[in-house]
Design a protein around this motif. Structure first.
Motif, short mmCIF file in Angstrom:
data_model
loop_
_atom_site.label_atom_id
_atom_site.label_comp_id
_atom_site.label_asym_id
_atom_site.label_seq_id
_atom_site.Cartn_x
_atom_site.Cartn_y
_atom_site.Cartn_z
N GLU A 147 1.52 -1.29 -0.18
CA GLU A 147 0.17 -0.29 -0.07
C GLU A 147 1.10 1.10 0.31
O GLU A 147 0.29 2.28 -0.37
CB GLU A 147 -1.17 -0.12 0.96
CG GLU A 147 -0.28 0.24 2.54
CD GLU A 147 0.62 -0.85 2.72
OE1 GLU A 147 1.23 -0.97 4.75
OE2 GLU A 147 0.73 -2.46 2.15
N LEU A 148 2.26 1.06 0.16
CA LEU A 148 3.36 2.37 0.32
C LEU A 148 3.71 2.18 -0.63
O LEU A 148 4.87 2.94 -0.72
CB LEU A 148 3.83 2.17 1.37
CG LEU A 148 3.21 1.89 3.05
CD1 LEU A 148 4.08 1.91 4.65
CD2 LEU A 148 2.62 3.24 2.91
N ALA A 149 3.44 1.63 -1.75
CA ALA A 149 4.56 1.65 -3.08
C ALA A 149 4.45 2.39 -3.42
O ALA A 149 5.87 3.08 -4.21
CB ALA A 149 3.26 0.65 -4.37
N ASP A 150 3.74 3.73 -4.17
CA ASP A 150 3.56 5.26 -4.75
C ASP A 150 4.38 6.21 -3.59
O ASP A 150 5.23 6.51 -4.74
CB ASP A 150 2.60 5.90 -5.00
CG ASP A 150 1.79 5.21 -5.77
OD1 ASP A 150 2.62 3.85 -6.54
OD2 ASP A 150 0.76 4.52 -5.54
N ALA A 151 4.98 5.90 -2.53
CA ALA A 151 5.43 7.02 -1.42
C ALA A 151 6.86 5.97 -1.68
O ALA A 151 8.20 7.33 -1.15
CB ALA A 151 4.92 6.83 -0.01
N THR A 175 9.00 -6.14 -3.14
CA THR A 175 7.94 -5.64 -2.41
C THR A 175 8.69 -4.40 -1.81
O THR A 175 10.16 -3.65 -2.02
CB THR A 175 8.16 -6.31 -1.06
OG1 THR A 175 8.92 -6.32 0.01
CG2 THR A 175 7.67 -7.72 -0.77
N PRO A 176 8.07 -3.52 -1.77
CA PRO A 176 8.38 -2.22 -1.33
C PRO A 176 8.70 -1.54 -0.14
O PRO A 176 10.37 -0.90 -0.23
CB PRO A 176 6.80 -1.13 -1.27
CG PRO A 176 6.41 -1.73 -1.98
CD PRO A 176 6.60 -3.20 -1.88
N ASP A 177 8.60 -2.23 0.77
CA ASP A 177 9.95 -2.90 2.35
C ASP A 177 11.52 -2.55 1.73
O ASP A 177 12.29 -2.33 2.91
CB ASP A 177 8.89 -3.67 3.14
CG ASP A 177 9.95 -4.34 4.11
OD1 ASP A 177 11.05 -3.78 4.46
OD2 ASP A 177 9.96 -5.32 4.16
N LEU A 178 11.37 -4.38 0.90
CA LEU A 178 13.10 -4.25 1.07
C LEU A 178 13.33 -3.09 0.00
O LEU A 178 14.95 -2.92 0.38
CB LEU A 178 12.62 -5.79 -0.20
CG LEU A 178 14.04 -5.97 -0.36
CD1 LEU A 178 15.39 -6.16 1.06
CD2 LEU A 178 14.05 -7.66 -1.56
N LEU A 231 5.67 1.30 7.75
CA LEU A 231 6.10 -0.13 8.08
C LEU A 231 6.69 -0.58 9.38
O LEU A 231 6.86 -2.10 9.25
CB LEU A 231 7.29 -0.17 6.54
CG LEU A 231 7.71 0.16 4.88
CD1 LEU A 231 8.48 0.02 4.37
CD2 LEU A 231 6.11 -0.67 4.85
N HIS A 232 6.62 0.24 10.33
CA HIS A 232 6.13 -0.85 11.81
C HIS A 232 7.88 -0.94 11.81
O HIS A 232 8.69 -2.36 12.87
CB HIS A 232 5.83 -1.73 12.15
CG HIS A 232 4.17 -1.91 11.67
ND1 HIS A 232 3.52 -1.21 12.16
CD2 HIS A 232 3.72 -2.51 10.34
CE1 HIS A 232 2.20 -1.06 11.74
NE2 HIS A 232 2.15 -1.86 10.56
N TYR A 233 9.13 -0.07 11.49
CA TYR A 233 10.65 -0.34 11.55
C TYR A 233 10.67 -0.07 12.71
O TYR A 233 9.99 0.17 14.04
CB TYR A 233 11.81 0.35 10.38
CG TYR A 233 11.42 0.28 9.52
CD1 TYR A 233 10.80 -1.35 9.24
CD2 TYR A 233 11.89 1.57 8.51
CE1 TYR A 233 10.84 -1.73 7.50
CE2 TYR A 233 11.94 0.38 7.30
CZ TYR A 233 11.48 -1.04 6.45
OH TYR A 233 11.09 -1.21 4.90
#
Length: 211
Positions: free
Chosen positions: A125-129, A156-159, A194-196
């Motif tokens: 859901e954060l891909a665009d950001a 993934t956007p996270d990685l 992303l809960h980092y």
């Protein structure tokens, strides 16, 4: 690794261990990785490395190599087949998966399915950001930003976001390597979404100027 951990995790955590004198921890890349994947490490930490490595195998080998080099101080010779024993990025990720599997078998981690232990699709859901922050990182080489964008779409956007932070930290001594307070605040917001843990995004805090 559980997002409650305060520090980086997965392949980007391992990348942070491959600084200029990484060979002090082992004569080959495999030996150095084994040094950091020691038996007292938490199973979640090993599973996170395995998860990231499997994701990166979706990318062309040359892209993996470029992202590894952008986030470490190992240099192009890392994949030359010399003292490291590596000839490609894909081989390196496959090796990391095998090392993690061996760790899990050696430490008798039962009841865990490595393929599902760390959730796939993190941050979709954060891909665009994430893509916007990659595009804004102008002091990171254009080719690396292209590869990061490919990672965001294919992995993934996270990685991709964690790899971006690694690349920014490594490029931090170059010209124009700075972040405005507003830009850093956006990175922190992404890290929070992303809960980092506390010390993931803060790896680039030293680049903040002004404010």
């Amino acid at each position: 690794m559980h997002r409650t951990d305060e520090f980086d995790f997965g392949v980007t955590w391992l990348m942070s261990q491959f600084h200029e004198d990484w060979s002090h921890n082992g004569p080959t890349a495999v030996a150095a990785a084994e040094y950091h994947l020691w038996d007292e490490l938490a199973p979640d930490a090993v599973l996170a490395v395995r998860h990231d490595a499997r994701l990166l195998l979706r990318l062309p080998s040359a892209t993996i190599e470029a992202l590894w080099q952008a986030g470490t101080a190992t240099g192009p010779a890392f994949f030359s087949g010399g003292s490291t024993g590596l000839t490609s990025g894909a081989q390196w990720m496959e090796t990391l998966v095998a090392l993690c599997d061996a760790w899990l078998a050696r430490n008798a981690v039962d009841g865990v399915n490595p393929s599902t232990a760390v959730g796939a699709g993190d941050g979709e859901e954060l891909a665009d950001a994430v893509l916007a922050e990659i595009a804004e990182a102008r002091f990171v080489p254009d080719t690396v930003r292209r590869d990061l964008a490919e990672c965001a779409r294919q992995c993934t956007p996270d990685l991709a976001f964690r790899l971006l932070l690694r690349a920014m930290a490594q490029a931090g001594t170059g010209p124009g390597a700075e972040l405005s307070p507003e830009r850093y605040a956006r990175l922190e917001q992404l890290g929070s979404a992303l809960h980092y843990g506390e010390f993931v995004v803060s790896e680039v805090r030293h680049l903040v100027t002004g404010g």
